[in-house]
Design a protein around this motif. Structure first.
Motif, PDB file in Angstrom:
ATOM      1  N   PHE A 100      62.502-133.591 -23.407  1.00 26.95           N
ATOM      2  CA  PHE A 100      63.773-133.090 -22.292  1.00 26.95           C
ATOM      3  C   PHE A 100      63.978-132.949 -20.913  1.00 26.95           C
ATOM      4  CE2 PHE A 100      65.704-131.728 -26.485  1.00 26.95           C
ATOM      5  CZ  PHE A 100      67.315-131.349 -26.514  1.00 26.95           C
ATOM      6  N   GLN A 101      62.957-131.803 -20.764  1.00 21.39           N
ATOM      7  CA  GLN A 101      62.977-132.191 -19.169  1.00 21.39           C
ATOM      8  C   GLN A 101      63.031-132.877 -18.223  1.00 21.39           C
ATOM      9  OE1 GLN A 101      59.312-129.045 -18.632  1.00 21.39           O
ATOM     10  NE2 GLN A 101      60.645-127.191 -19.453  1.00 21.39           N
ATOM     11  N   GLU A 102      62.167-134.030 -19.262  1.00 22.24           N
ATOM     12  CA  GLU A 102      62.194-135.504 -18.297  1.00 22.24           C
ATOM     13  C   GLU A 102      63.589-136.568 -18.361  1.00 22.24           C
ATOM     14  OE1 GLU A 102      58.492-137.568 -20.082  1.00 22.24           O
ATOM     15  OE2 GLU A 102      57.151-135.954 -18.622  1.00 22.24           O
ATOM     16  N   VAL A 103      63.798-136.255 -19.759  1.00 21.89           N
ATOM     17  CA  VAL A 103      64.768-136.895 -19.398  1.00 21.89           C
ATOM     18  C   VAL A 103      66.607-136.215 -18.503  1.00 21.89           C
ATOM     19  CG1 VAL A 103      66.742-137.275 -21.056  1.00 21.89           C
ATOM     20  CG2 VAL A 103      64.216-137.736 -21.429  1.00 21.89           C
ATOM     21  N   TYR A 104      66.645-134.827 -18.779  1.00 22.37           N
ATOM     22  CA  TYR A 104      67.283-134.322 -17.797  1.00 22.37           C
ATOM     23  C   TYR A 104      66.875-134.233 -16.757  1.00 22.37           C
ATOM     24  CZ  TYR A 104      70.570-132.269 -21.085  1.00 22.37           C
ATOM     25  OH  TYR A 104      71.704-131.879 -21.824  1.00 22.37           O
ATOM     26  N   GLN A 105      65.980-134.785 -15.775  1.00 15.18           N
ATOM     27  CA  GLN A 105      65.469-134.555 -14.926  1.00 15.18           C
ATOM     28  C   GLN A 105      66.101-136.316 -14.138  1.00 15.18           C
ATOM     29  OE1 GLN A 105      63.783-132.389 -12.369  1.00 15.18           O
ATOM     30  NE2 GLN A 105      64.281-133.602 -11.433  1.00 15.18           N
ATOM     31  N   VAL A 106      65.687-137.349 -14.938  1.00 15.84           N
ATOM     32  CA  VAL A 106      66.166-137.911 -14.105  1.00 15.84           C
ATOM     33  C   VAL A 106      67.505-138.269 -14.670  1.00 15.84           C
ATOM     34  CG1 VAL A 106      65.806-140.486 -14.391  1.00 15.84           C
ATOM     35  CG2 VAL A 106      64.167-139.257 -14.866  1.00 15.84           C
ATOM     36  N   ASN A 107      68.137-138.075 -15.233  1.00  8.03           N
ATOM     37  CA  ASN A 107      69.412-138.002 -15.967  1.00  8.03           C
ATOM     38  C   ASN A 107      70.504-137.315 -15.187  1.00  8.03           C
ATOM     39  OD1 ASN A 107      68.175-140.176 -16.773  1.00  8.03           O
ATOM     40  ND2 ASN A 107      68.860-139.244 -19.211  1.00  8.03           N
ATOM     41  N   VAL A 108      70.108-136.159 -15.214  1.00 13.60           N
ATOM     42  CA  VAL A 108      70.912-135.082 -14.177  1.00 13.60           C
ATOM     43  C   VAL A 108      71.237-134.503 -13.310  1.00 13.60           C
ATOM     44  CG1 VAL A 108      72.387-132.911 -15.207  1.00 13.60           C
ATOM     45  CG2 VAL A 108      71.346-134.514 -16.741  1.00 13.60           C
ATOM     46  N   PHE A 109      69.600-133.938 -13.195  1.00 22.39           N
ATOM     47  CA  PHE A 109      69.430-133.416 -12.295  1.00 22.39           C
ATOM     48  C   PHE A 109      68.955-134.112 -10.542  1.00 22.39           C
ATOM     49  CE2 PHE A 109      66.508-130.961 -15.397  1.00 22.39           C
ATOM     50  CZ  PHE A 109      67.780-129.579 -15.472  1.00 22.39           C
ATOM     51  N   SER A 110      67.949-135.491 -10.654  1.00 21.03           N
ATOM     52  CA  SER A 110      67.873-136.036  -9.832  1.00 21.03           C
ATOM     53  C   SER A 110      69.619-136.876  -9.261  1.00 21.03           C
ATOM     54  CB  SER A 110      66.616-137.033 -10.185  1.00 21.03           C
ATOM     55  OG  SER A 110      65.512-136.670 -10.531  1.00 21.03           O
ATOM     56  N   VAL A 111      69.624-136.594 -10.322  1.00 17.04           N
ATOM     57  CA  VAL A 111      72.049-137.696  -9.683  1.00 17.04           C
ATOM     58  C   VAL A 111      72.001-136.315  -8.620  1.00 17.04           C
ATOM     59  CG1 VAL A 111      74.134-137.856 -10.839  1.00 17.04           C
ATOM     60  CG2 VAL A 111      72.054-138.782 -11.431  1.00 17.04           C
ATOM     61  N   ALA A 112      71.555-134.665  -9.219  1.00 18.47           N
ATOM     62  CA  ALA A 112      72.499-133.823  -8.200  1.00 18.47           C
ATOM     63  C   ALA A 112      72.049-133.781  -6.848  1.00 18.47           C
ATOM     64  CB  ALA A 112      72.696-132.978  -9.385  1.00 18.47           C
ATOM     65  N   LEU A 113      70.454-133.762  -7.255  1.00 15.63           N
ATOM     66  CA  LEU A 113      70.145-134.275  -5.579  1.00 15.63           C
ATOM     67  C   LEU A 113      69.800-135.364  -4.413  1.00 15.63           C
ATOM     68  CD1 LEU A 113      67.779-132.679  -4.336  1.00 15.63           C
ATOM     69  CD2 LEU A 113      65.813-133.735  -5.792  1.00 15.63           C
ATOM     70  N   LEU A 114      69.883-136.430  -5.409  1.00 16.67           N
ATOM     71  CA  LEU A 114      70.406-137.845  -4.170  1.00 16.67           C
ATOM     72  C   LEU A 114      71.497-137.210  -3.748  1.00 16.67           C
ATOM     73  CD1 LEU A 114      69.417-140.066  -3.649  1.00 16.67           C
ATOM     74  CD2 LEU A 114      70.610-141.220  -5.016  1.00 16.67           C
ATOM     75  N   THR A 115      72.801-136.997  -4.706  1.00 12.74           N
ATOM     76  CA  THR A 115      73.692-136.673  -4.057  1.00 12.74           C
ATOM     77  C   THR A 115      73.774-135.503  -3.205  1.00 12.74           C
ATOM     78  OG1 THR A 115      75.008-137.234  -6.420  1.00 12.74           O
ATOM     79  CG2 THR A 115      76.455-136.546  -5.636  1.00 12.74           C
ATOM     80  N   GLN A 116      73.831-134.860  -3.141  1.00 14.67           N
ATOM     81  CA  GLN A 116      73.746-133.558  -2.365  1.00 14.67           C
ATOM     82  C   GLN A 116      72.839-134.551  -0.890  1.00 14.67           C
ATOM     83  OE1 GLN A 116      70.974-130.249  -3.918  1.00 14.67           O
ATOM     84  NE2 GLN A 116      73.239-128.974  -4.143  1.00 14.67           N
ATOM     85  N   LYS A 117      71.654-134.799  -1.118  1.00 13.24           N
ATOM     86  CA  LYS A 117      71.264-135.683   0.302  1.00 13.24           C
ATOM     87  C   LYS A 117      71.491-136.408   0.857  1.00 13.24           C
ATOM     88  CE  LYS A 117      66.937-133.023  -0.343  1.00 13.24           C
ATOM     89  NZ  LYS A 117      66.363-132.797   0.988  1.00 13.24           N
ATOM     90  N   ILE A 118      72.637-137.474  -0.048  1.00 13.73           N
ATOM     91  CA  ILE A 118      73.430-138.443   0.367  1.00 13.73           C
ATOM     92  C   ILE A 118      75.209-138.039   1.249  1.00 13.73           C
ATOM     93  CG2 ILE A 118      74.578-140.929  -0.150  1.00 13.73           C
ATOM     94  CD1 ILE A 118      71.522-140.752   0.007  1.00 13.73           C
ATOM     95  N   ILE A 119      75.416-137.080   0.165  1.00 10.50           N
ATOM     96  CA  ILE A 119      76.969-137.005   0.703  1.00 10.50           C
ATOM     97  C   ILE A 119      77.199-136.672   2.152  1.00 10.50           C
ATOM     98  CG2 ILE A 119      78.411-134.790   1.589  1.00 10.50           C
ATOM     99  CD1 ILE A 119      78.568-135.483  -1.651  1.00 10.50           C
ATOM    100  N   PRO A 120      76.207-136.266   3.392  1.00  7.47           N
ATOM    101  CA  PRO A 120      76.239-136.617   4.939  1.00  7.47           C
ATOM    102  C   PRO A 120      76.563-138.008   5.618  1.00  7.47           C
ATOM    103  CG  PRO A 120      74.602-134.979   3.866  1.00  7.47           C
ATOM    104  CD  PRO A 120      75.294-135.868   3.412  1.00  7.47           C
ATOM    105  N   PHE A 121      76.453-139.358   4.547  1.00 10.05           N
ATOM    106  CA  PHE A 121      76.091-139.955   5.136  1.00 10.05           C
ATOM    107  C   PHE A 121      77.281-141.176   4.389  1.00 10.05           C
ATOM    108  CE2 PHE A 121      72.017-138.503   5.499  1.00 10.05           C
ATOM    109  CZ  PHE A 121      72.059-138.399   6.370  1.00 10.05           C
TER     110      PHE A 121
END
Length: 230
Positions: A100-121
């Motif tokens: 569960f954690q691995e699926v959510y990490q790729v499909n949800v948490f990493s999407v949120a994290l990458l978006t946070q980082k990329i918003i300023p660009f």
């Protein structure tokens, strides 16, 4: 990489839809920053408009290497496409917490994290497209064994709807494409022997068109891109 005001980040580019999508953007005069753990397949293509990053999206420090590259090169993005995905197909009582954690990490948490980082660009009128699944659509037909995958794909839809509202004044559009069956390696691993009617190249063409024009017509929307079930 050439000088252009058209740059896109695509995740999950080692195979399937992402692999085709990276080349499609590159062939249409975009600079492509391709993020995946395995960079060998795209590096072998050796396209001058594609720069690969060997990134594990679950690790913030690895995402930061992409942020550093954007900062040093003063790059503004026209699109971010969250294509990377993880699928586990097991009976519910056999799905571990680790699964569960691995699926959510790729499909949800990493999407949120990458978006946070990329918003300023992200420049004005840029487009963030998240690839979800029909399995994440409330009321759609569900398949046993996909409890982690389908629920994660539902979560990322809600996340995108929320971000569309939060960033509408900055003129950044967030939309989701909920895909049906596409003949990818991931589908074959989940449904051995199933033959999907859509090829990765065909779906990549659809996503390319939507990513480059859809933000003019949609924001905070989920489009169901499915002709069959699964």
């Amino acid at each position: 990489m050439k000088k252009t005001n058209k740059t896109v980040i695509i995740t999950g580019t080692s195979r399937g839809i992402g692999f085709e999508l990276a080349q499609l953007f590159a062939n249409n005069n975009f600079n492509v920053l391709a993020l995946s753990r395995n960079t060998n397949t795209l590096e072998a293509v050796n396209h001058p408009n594609i720069k690969t990053f060997g990134v594990d999206l679950s690790k913030e420090n690895e995402i930061d290497t992409v942020v550093d590259y954007l900062t040093k090169n003063n790059i503004k993005l026209t699109a971010l496409i969250h294509n990377a995905g993880k699928l586990v197909n097991k009976p519910f009582t056999e799905i571990s917490q680790k699964d569960f954690q691995e699926v959510y990490q790729v499909n949800v948490f990493s999407v949120a994290l990458l978006t946070q980082k990329i918003i300023p660009f992200l420049q004005e009128n840029s487009h963030v497209v998240t690839i979800s699944s029909m399995g994440g659509i409330q009321g759609s037909l569900k398949f046993p064994g996909l409890a982690a995958y389908s629920s994660s794909k539902g979560a990322v839809i809600t996340l995108s709807e929320l971000l569309a509202e939060e960033y509408k004044e900055q003129k950044i559009a967030f939309n989701v494409l909920a895909l049906g069956a596409v003949q990818t390696e991931m589908l074959q691993e989940a449904f051995p022997g199933y033959q999907a009617p859509i090829t990765p190249n065909e779906m990549a063409n659809y996503i390319y068109d939507f990513a480059t024009t859809g933000h003019k017509f949609y924001n905070g929307k989920v489009l169901e891109v499915s002709s069959t079930t699964p």
